[in-house]
Motif scaffolding. Structure first.
Motif, PDB file in Angstrom:
ATOM      1  N   SER A  70      70.370 -18.776 139.186  1.00 29.53           N
ATOM      2  CA  SER A  70      70.442 -17.957 137.753  1.00 29.53           C
ATOM      3  C   SER A  70      71.854 -17.633 137.532  1.00 29.53           C
ATOM      4  O   SER A  70      72.467 -17.169 138.364  1.00 29.53           O
ATOM      5  N   VAL A  71      72.539 -17.893 136.474  1.00 32.32           N
ATOM      6  CA  VAL A  71      74.102 -18.160 136.351  1.00 32.32           C
ATOM      7  C   VAL A  71      74.294 -17.100 135.351  1.00 32.32           C
ATOM      8  O   VAL A  71      73.715 -17.045 133.947  1.00 32.32           O
ATOM      9  N   ASN A  72      75.215 -16.177 135.407  1.00 34.48           N
ATOM     10  CA  ASN A  72      75.915 -15.296 134.475  1.00 34.48           C
ATOM     11  C   ASN A  72      74.660 -14.389 133.766  1.00 34.48           C
ATOM     12  O   ASN A  72      74.271 -13.731 134.585  1.00 34.48           O
ATOM     13  N   GLU A  73      74.486 -14.607 132.460  1.00 33.26           N
ATOM     14  CA  GLU A  73      73.557 -13.670 131.840  1.00 33.26           C
ATOM     15  C   GLU A  73      71.897 -13.978 132.265  1.00 33.26           C
ATOM     16  O   GLU A  73      71.214 -13.233 131.897  1.00 33.26           O
ATOM     17  N   GLU A  74      71.810 -15.110 133.081  1.00 29.39           N
ATOM     18  CA  GLU A  74      70.637 -15.372 133.538  1.00 29.39           C
ATOM     19  C   GLU A  74      70.264 -14.330 134.861  1.00 29.39           C
ATOM     20  O   GLU A  74      71.194 -14.184 135.483  1.00 29.39           O
ATOM     21  N   VAL A  75      69.109 -13.728 134.609  1.00 34.57           N
ATOM     22  CA  VAL A  75      68.684 -12.659 135.443  1.00 34.57           C
ATOM     23  C   VAL A  75      68.358 -13.025 136.922  1.00 34.57           C
ATOM     24  O   VAL A  75      68.558 -12.806 138.030  1.00 34.57           O
ATOM     25  N   VAL A  76      67.253 -13.770 136.505  1.00 33.12           N
ATOM     26  CA  VAL A  76      66.257 -14.469 137.678  1.00 33.12           C
ATOM     27  C   VAL A  76      65.489 -15.661 137.177  1.00 33.12           C
ATOM     28  O   VAL A  76      65.544 -15.698 136.034  1.00 33.12           O
ATOM     29  N   HIS A  77      64.928 -16.179 138.123  1.00 30.80           N
ATOM     30  CA  HIS A  77      63.880 -17.410 137.841  1.00 30.80           C
ATOM     31  C   HIS A  77      64.877 -18.727 137.022  1.00 30.80           C
ATOM     32  O   HIS A  77      64.004 -19.453 136.315  1.00 30.80           O
ATOM     33  N   GLY A  78      65.886 -18.692 137.114  1.00 30.34           N
ATOM     34  CA  GLY A  78      66.589 -20.060 136.745  1.00 30.34           C
ATOM     35  C   GLY A  78      66.235 -21.331 137.321  1.00 30.34           C
ATOM     36  O   GLY A  78      66.208 -21.033 138.690  1.00 30.34           O
ATOM     37  N   ARG A 226      75.280 -10.473 128.307  1.00 26.65           N
ATOM     38  CA  ARG A 226      76.047  -9.890 129.446  1.00 26.65           C
ATOM     39  C   ARG A 226      75.754 -10.309 130.675  1.00 26.65           C
ATOM     40  O   ARG A 226      74.514 -10.220 131.033  1.00 26.65           O
ATOM     41  N   PRO A 227      76.669 -10.415 131.893  1.00 24.78           N
ATOM     42  CA  PRO A 227      76.318 -10.841 132.965  1.00 24.78           C
ATOM     43  C   PRO A 227      75.232  -9.661 133.766  1.00 24.78           C
ATOM     44  O   PRO A 227      75.207  -8.645 133.546  1.00 24.78           O
ATOM     45  N   SER A 228      74.445 -10.244 134.815  1.00 24.17           N
ATOM     46  CA  SER A 228      73.506  -9.710 135.516  1.00 24.17           C
ATOM     47  C   SER A 228      73.617 -10.077 136.891  1.00 24.17           C
ATOM     48  O   SER A 228      73.985 -11.139 137.259  1.00 24.17           O
ATOM     49  N   ALA A 229      73.414  -9.077 137.973  1.00 28.08           N
ATOM     50  CA  ALA A 229      73.458  -9.490 139.449  1.00 28.08           C
ATOM     51  C   ALA A 229      72.136  -8.959 140.130  1.00 28.08           C
ATOM     52  O   ALA A 229      71.478  -8.335 139.617  1.00 28.08           O
ATOM     53  N   HIS A 230      71.890  -9.655 141.124  1.00 23.72           N
ATOM     54  CA  HIS A 230      70.490  -9.255 141.834  1.00 23.72           C
ATOM     55  C   HIS A 230      70.803  -9.626 143.350  1.00 23.72           C
ATOM     56  O   HIS A 230      71.270 -10.753 143.932  1.00 23.72           O
ATOM     57  N   PHE A 231      70.607  -8.415 144.178  1.00 22.63           N
ATOM     58  CA  PHE A 231      70.983  -8.445 145.537  1.00 22.63           C
ATOM     59  C   PHE A 231      69.468  -7.998 146.184  1.00 22.63           C
ATOM     60  O   PHE A 231      68.903  -7.067 145.709  1.00 22.63           O
ATOM     61  N   GLU A 232      68.753  -8.763 147.116  1.00 25.37           N
ATOM     62  CA  GLU A 232      67.533  -8.479 147.730  1.00 25.37           C
ATOM     63  C   GLU A 232      67.567  -8.853 149.133  1.00 25.37           C
ATOM     64  O   GLU A 232      68.035  -9.597 149.572  1.00 25.37           O
ATOM     65  N   HIS A 233      67.032  -7.613 150.060  1.00 23.37           N
ATOM     66  CA  HIS A 233      66.765  -8.093 151.200  1.00 23.37           C
ATOM     67  C   HIS A 233      65.150  -7.632 151.517  1.00 23.37           C
ATOM     68  O   HIS A 233      64.708  -6.955 150.871  1.00 23.37           O
ATOM     69  N   THR A 234      64.539  -8.383 152.508  1.00 25.68           N
ATOM     70  CA  THR A 234      63.241  -8.098 153.089  1.00 25.68           C
ATOM     71  C   THR A 234      63.463  -7.203 154.141  1.00 25.68           C
ATOM     72  O   THR A 234      64.325  -7.638 155.042  1.00 25.68           O
ATOM     73  N   VAL A 235      62.807  -6.248 154.342  1.00 32.75           N
ATOM     74  CA  VAL A 235      63.069  -5.341 155.510  1.00 32.75           C
ATOM     75  C   VAL A 235      61.579  -4.995 155.986  1.00 32.75           C
ATOM     76  O   VAL A 235      60.570  -4.588 155.404  1.00 32.75           O
TER      77      VAL A 235
END
Ligand code: MG
Ligand code: MG
Length: 248
Positions: A70-78, A226-235
């Motif tokens: 997912s690029v820039n304003e794309e949040v997820v599932h691009g 506007r841009p979106s960012a996504h950070f994820e960990h499995t714990v």
């Protein structure tokens, strides 16, 4: 029902998580201006297969590719495509791998070439918010404590906190109970127990928290572009804290 994983399951979840982390590490070198998202998808796909796993997202609910980009304003599932990344873009890559029936899930947002200061801040703060959320995890804590920590941090930086998309349990399915929202109140929601495995995944926006879905029925974008960012960990939840399974 929130499952407590057996030692055997935890071993497989660790291995799956390790493959996801390694895939991120491998892919990073190819994230440059000019590369297409389809090329990145193929590189990730082949790496996951070579590692003895399968891409969790391929055909999941009908998703047509192996990883979400997912690029820039794309949040997820691009959906990976012929789109070429260019300098100044930020690109979120969400990778899942299934090893002997168990999954790992981790997303990371990367800069492409030179990015603006506000985009760099968004990446720094969203990554930091992930660790704020994780720091709330230990046996006896509530799921709401995680969201509270993320939201409190995000608000300090005036970021939009997406509410429609949430973290989740991880196991023999990529998405299991419980939902792990990126907002919440302390001491609310399910109680965490050692042996639970969850994915924590803040999605934060420079602008409004409002989002909508594109006509491809997959890509989620911010309503104000506007841009979106996504950070994820499995714990893995432990007695005193957590162990990151998708280490990179
Ligand atoms: Mg993910
Ligand atoms: Mg996830």
């Amino acid at each position: 029902m929130i499952s407590i994983k057996s030692d055997y399951e935890i071993e497989l979840l660790k291995k799956a998580g390790e493959i996801v982390g390694n895939t991120h590490n491998y892919l990073k070198q190819f994230i440059k201006p000019g590369v297409t998202t389809k090329e990145l998808d193929k590189l990730a796909h082949d790496f996951i297969i070579k590692s003895g796993a399968t891409p969790s997202f391929l055909n999941l609910y009908g998703f047509p590719k192996s990883v979400c980009i997912s690029v820039n304003e794309e949040v997820v599932h691009g959906i990976p495509s012929n789109r070429k990344l260019k300098s100044g873009d930020i690109v979120s890559i969400d990778i899942g791998a299934c090893y002997k029936g168990y999954h790992g899930d981790s997303a990371w947002t990367y800069p492409v070439g030179e990015i603006s200061k506000e985009k760099q801040d968004l990446l720094t703060w969203t990554e930091e918010s992930l660790f704020e959320g994780l720091s709330a995890i230990k046996e006896g804590a509530h799921v709401g404590d995680i969201g509270f920590a993320i939201e409190t941090y995000a608000k300090k930086h005036n970021l939009g906190v997406i509410r429609e998309l949430v973290g989740h349990g991880v196991g023999s399915k990529v998405h299991e109970d419980p939902d792990v929202p990126n907002y919440g109140k302390k001491n609310t929601g399910p109680i965490l127990k050692a042996g639970m495995v969850i994915a924590v995944e803040p999605m934060l926006n420079l602008g409004t928290r409002e989002i909508f879905m594109l006509d491809d029925d997959w890509t989620i974008v911010t309503a104000d572009d506007r841009p979106s960012a996504h950070f994820e960990h499995t714990v893995l939840v432990t007695k005193d804290g957590y162990i990151i399974l998708t280490k990179r």
